[in-house]
Motif scaffolding. Structure first.
Motif, PDB file in Angstrom:
ATOM      1  N   GLN A 192      -6.596   3.957  -5.239  1.00  0.00           N
ATOM      2  CA  GLN A 192      -6.069   2.685  -4.749  1.00  0.00           C
ATOM      3  C   GLN A 192      -4.860   2.898  -3.841  1.00  0.00           C
ATOM      4  N   GLU A 226     -12.043  -9.398  -3.390  1.00  0.00           N
ATOM      5  CA  GLU A 226     -11.555  -9.151  -2.040  1.00  0.00           C
ATOM      6  C   GLU A 226     -10.029  -9.282  -2.040  1.00  0.00           C
ATOM      7  N   GLU A 227      -9.358  -8.316  -1.451  1.00  0.00           N
ATOM      8  CA  GLU A 227      -7.900  -8.299  -1.378  1.00  0.00           C
ATOM      9  C   GLU A 227      -7.473  -8.179   0.078  1.00  0.00           C
ATOM     10  N   ASN A 228      -6.359  -8.832   0.397  1.00  0.00           N
ATOM     11  CA  ASN A 228      -5.785  -8.746   1.743  1.00  0.00           C
ATOM     12  C   ASN A 228      -4.913  -7.503   1.860  1.00  0.00           C
ATOM     13  N   LYS A 229      -4.976  -6.881   3.026  1.00  0.00           N
ATOM     14  CA  LYS A 229      -4.205  -5.657   3.265  1.00  0.00           C
ATOM     15  C   LYS A 229      -3.681  -5.667   4.694  1.00  0.00           C
ATOM     16  N   GLN A 274      -4.683   1.746   0.119  1.00  0.00           N
ATOM     17  CA  GLN A 274      -3.646   0.814   0.556  1.00  0.00           C
ATOM     18  C   GLN A 274      -2.731   1.425   1.620  1.00  0.00           C
ATOM     19  N   ASP A 319      -5.756   2.983   7.047  1.00  0.00           N
ATOM     20  CA  ASP A 319      -6.756   2.070   7.617  1.00  0.00           C
ATOM     21  C   ASP A 319      -8.129   2.714   7.724  1.00  0.00           C
ATOM     22  N   TYR A 344     -10.569  -3.761  -0.135  1.00  0.00           N
ATOM     23  CA  TYR A 344      -9.512  -3.956   0.851  1.00  0.00           C
ATOM     24  C   TYR A 344     -10.022  -3.920   2.296  1.00  0.00           C
ATOM     25  N   PHE A 391     -12.556   0.672  -3.744  1.00  0.00           N
ATOM     26  CA  PHE A 391     -11.368   0.032  -3.192  1.00  0.00           C
ATOM     27  C   PHE A 391     -11.484  -0.138  -1.676  1.00  0.00           C
TER      28      PHE A 391
END
Length: 406
Positions: A262, A177-180, A266, A269, A310, A306
């Motif tokens: 990716q 899990e990544e913050n965006k 990024q 939304d 994200y 991805f």
């Protein structure tokens, strides 16, 4: 679940022992398929039990040398192909239903271990196989660092043989899990052959065409292969050189598609794409090579991956009429494939054909998302019970039935 891959460095004798393990795993899988055809295996538990039958059979002494969990892993592969065949038959999939076939000997093959049969060193740079094939210790080459994960998180180790060597894949029980940060942008993507994709703002990404660029080199290697004698050492070397050339093309393509997906996730939304049936598109033999070289399906897989990492929704919409409908007024404008500019006679709107399609894709995705959110809110309120998949699910009663009196 994430997968880390590292290359195995060992001696030629160790590689031969890995080849024996790979052949044994393939033999276990094919034997279970044969037993299912004969009616001896009827479910997954029977497939597991048949592994013990094979290992105890004196006619096949090499089966007992393979780790017991590795035999179970190949039994799972065999039963997965059988389940897929049953599922296609139940769903009445048009065409062939995918009847299970026997795996033949080929360069790209693998053997899979579960939690036993292997051991990592303390510095996570050496991998030792402890089954009766005695492949020994291998050095791991790669940029992945396994120190971030506990040994109990590594659920499986898969050894893959390719044209350029042997690789170990570690299946790790971890959710990435990544913050965006929110960008406030939403985009629709229309893939093509002239350009890899065109978004709703008109930005176009060139198609790299990795196979077309190396096609002359690959054809030269194919001619060299055709002049060799079957069964000779020169033929094996020619096959290896040709396989490495194809492997280089596929790796470059996959790396490019991964980085592009990716970047798209990024930067937006919400991402809308077409739900293309690549299997049907490649039936056109004039465009099949270009479509496969474009890797549209691999791009979609990376987008969805991805998107989960994200937290960005990736919505696949029906591709019907996305190129013919006018994105400005909604009227249908019939165009041939060679017409690259959209000109609407009703509202005089003019735009690039792919840009017009990308706008329609985004509108369809937003409409689909709004309908899904509305149905979810109705379900949450408890007034109406709707199934979002279009099928009515029967609810199970919480009260257990009484057993009849004897």
């Amino acid at each position: 679940m994430i997968v880390y891959e590292m290359k195995l460095q060992g001696t030629q004798a160790q590689y031969r022992r890995l080849d024996e393990a790979i052949r044994t795993g393939r033999f276990v899988r094919n034997s279970i398929i044969r037993a299912w055809m004969d009616g001896d295996v009827k479910n997954r538990n029977d497939a597991y039990s048949y592994c013990k039958v094979l290992s105890d059979n004196p006619e096949f002494p090499w089966v007992s040398r393979l780790n017991s969990m590795a035999r179970q892993a190949h039994a799972e592969r065999a039963w997965a192909s059988i389940e897929r065949f049953y599922r296609n038959c139940r769903q009445k999939v048009p065409g062939k239903k995918g009847f299970p076939r026997f795996k033949k000997s080929q360069i790209r093959a693998s053997v899979e271990y579960k939690t036993t049969g292997w051991k990592l060193s303390e510095d996570r740079r050496y991998l030792t196989f402890s089954d009766k094939f005695q492949a020994g210790k291998f050095k791991l080459w790669g940029s992945r660092d396994l120190h971030f994960y506990q040994l109990k998180q590594i659920k499986r180790v898969r050894v893959i043989r390719r044209h350029d060597g042997y690789y170990a894949q570690f299946l790790i029980d971890h959710t990435r899990e990544e913050n965006k940060e929110l960008t406030g942008k939403q985009t629709g993507l229309d893939v093509g052959l002239n350009f890899f994709y065109t978004d709703c703002s008109g930005e176009q990404i060139d198609n790299p065409r990795f196979l077309r660029k190396d096609e002359a080199k690959i054809k030269k290697l194919q001619r060299r292969l055709s002049r060799t004698q079957k069964g000779s050492q020169n033929r094996k070397k020619a096959i290896n050189r040709l396989g490495r050339a194809h492997l280089k093309v596929s790796r470059r393509r996959n790396d490019w598609v991964c980085k592009l997906a990716q970047h798209v996730i990024q930067s937006n939304d919400l991402v809308a794409i077409e739900n293309l049936r690549i299997k049907n598109l490649v039936k056109n033999h004039k465009l099949a090579k270009s479509i496969n070289d474009a890797a549209w399906y691999k791009f979609r897989e990376w987008l969805e991956y991805f998107g989960r990492v994200y937290g960005v929704p990736v919505i696949a919409v029906d591709p019907a009429y996305t190129s013919t409908d006018c994105s400005n007024c909604g009227e249908k404008v019939v165009k041939t494939l060679s017409t690259r500019t959209h000109r609407c006679p009703h509202c005089c709107y003019r735009a690039d054909r792919d840009k017009n399609a990308a706008i329609n894709i985004l509108k369809s995705a937003l409409k689909q998302l709004s309908n899904t959110v509305g149905q979810t809110e109705i379900n949450a309120s408890g007034e109406i019970d709707l199934c979002l998949k279009g099928e009515t699910q029967l609810s199970k009663s919480a009260r257990r039935k009484r057993k009849p009196k004897q």
